[in-house]
Design a protein around this motif. Structure first.
Motif, PDB file in Angstrom:
ATOM      1  N   GLU A  24      60.806 115.065  56.152  1.00 27.52           N
ATOM      2  CA  GLU A  24      60.997 116.516  56.160  1.00 27.52           C
ATOM      3  C   GLU A  24      61.438 116.951  54.760  1.00 27.52           C
ATOM      4  N   PRO A  25      61.321 118.239  54.463  1.00 34.56           N
ATOM      5  CA  PRO A  25      61.737 118.721  53.129  1.00 34.56           C
ATOM      6  C   PRO A  25      63.255 118.850  53.016  1.00 34.56           C
ATOM      7  N   VAL A  26      63.932 117.700  52.900  1.00 28.53           N
ATOM      8  CA  VAL A  26      65.387 117.688  52.802  1.00 28.53           C
ATOM      9  C   VAL A  26      65.831 116.810  51.642  1.00 28.53           C
ATOM     10  N   GLU A  27      67.007 117.122  51.143  1.00 33.74           N
ATOM     11  CA  GLU A  27      67.673 116.319  50.121  1.00 33.74           C
ATOM     12  C   GLU A  27      68.809 115.607  50.840  1.00 33.74           C
ATOM     13  N   ILE A  28      68.745 114.287  50.899  1.00 30.60           N
ATOM     14  CA  ILE A  28      69.708 113.517  51.680  1.00 30.60           C
ATOM     15  C   ILE A  28      70.719 112.848  50.763  1.00 30.60           C
ATOM     16  N   HIS A  29      71.994 112.999  51.128  1.00 28.87           N
ATOM     17  CA  HIS A  29      73.090 112.353  50.413  1.00 28.87           C
ATOM     18  C   HIS A  29      73.859 111.518  51.425  1.00 28.87           C
ATOM     19  N   GLY A  37      83.081 111.050  52.050  1.00 27.50           N
ATOM     20  CA  GLY A  37      82.349 112.154  52.661  1.00 27.50           C
ATOM     21  C   GLY A  37      82.961 113.505  52.330  1.00 27.50           C
ATOM     22  N   LEU A  38      84.283 113.579  52.349  1.00 30.16           N
ATOM     23  CA  LEU A  38      84.949 114.834  52.018  1.00 30.16           C
ATOM     24  C   LEU A  38      84.699 115.196  50.556  1.00 30.16           C
ATOM     25  N   ALA A  39      84.816 114.208  49.670  1.00 26.19           N
ATOM     26  CA  ALA A  39      84.553 114.457  48.251  1.00 26.19           C
ATOM     27  C   ALA A  39      83.106 114.888  48.033  1.00 26.19           C
ATOM     28  N   ALA A  40      82.181 114.214  48.715  1.00 25.29           N
ATOM     29  CA  ALA A  40      80.767 114.564  48.580  1.00 25.29           C
ATOM     30  C   ALA A  40      80.501 115.970  49.108  1.00 25.29           C
ATOM     31  N   LEU A  44      78.851 118.717  46.837  1.00 26.61           N
ATOM     32  CA  LEU A  44      77.447 119.023  47.126  1.00 26.61           C
ATOM     33  C   LEU A  44      77.225 120.352  47.842  1.00 26.61           C
ATOM     34  N   ARG A  45      78.202 120.754  48.643  1.00 24.63           N
ATOM     35  CA  ARG A  45      78.042 121.923  49.511  1.00 24.63           C
ATOM     36  C   ARG A  45      76.791 121.763  50.395  1.00 24.63           C
ATOM     37  N   PRO A  46      76.775 120.722  51.253  1.00 21.34           N
ATOM     38  CA  PRO A  46      75.600 120.485  52.096  1.00 21.34           C
ATOM     39  C   PRO A  46      75.406 121.605  53.109  1.00 21.34           C
TER      40      PRO A  46
END
Length: 124
Positions: A24-29, A37-40, A44-46
């Motif tokens: 799918e058209p997603v950017e995965i981190h 996870g909290l830092a990311a 990133l502001r997912p």
């Protein structure tokens, strides 16, 4: 392109989730524990967080979900809890922590795609 953050301590499960979503058209981190996870999430502001419940470290997934809800910049980001724990009390704990949805492992790839798409307001 939607940004999705996977917070899961098991590399194999992260890989399976990535493989499910990567068409799918997603950017995965990815993050391997709740602290990372909290830092990311802050950096990133997912647009969606897929979050394991049981993880090693100073926080579990429930604590991370509460931390996301307490951060004004992240409070409205949809969170899907992923867990092998599937009792009614476990599900309720996830929802009480602020999760939008709770999937019990093993879940189907189609179920994850449909739920992610629904929360993102797209077909993912």
């Amino acid at each position: 392109m939607h940004k999705i953050l996977i917070v899961e301590d098991h590399a194999d499960i992260r890989r399976l989730i990535r493989m499910t979503l990567e068409f799918e058209p997603v950017e995965i981190h990815e993050a391997a524990d709740a602290d990372a996870g909290l830092a990311a999430a802050r950096g990133l502001r997912p647009e969606l967080v897929l979050l394991d419940v049981m993880m090693p470290g100073t926080m579990d997934g429930l604590a991370l979900c509460r931390a996301l809800r307490a951060d004004p910049a992240l409070a409205k980001v949809p969170v899907v809890m992923l867990s092998a724990r599937g009792t009614a009390a476990d599900r309720q704990a996830g929802l009480d922590a602020g999760a939008n949805a709770y999937l019990v492992k093993p879940f189907s790839p189609m179920q994850l795609l449909e739920l992610s798409g629904s929360l993102l307001g797209t077909t993912v």
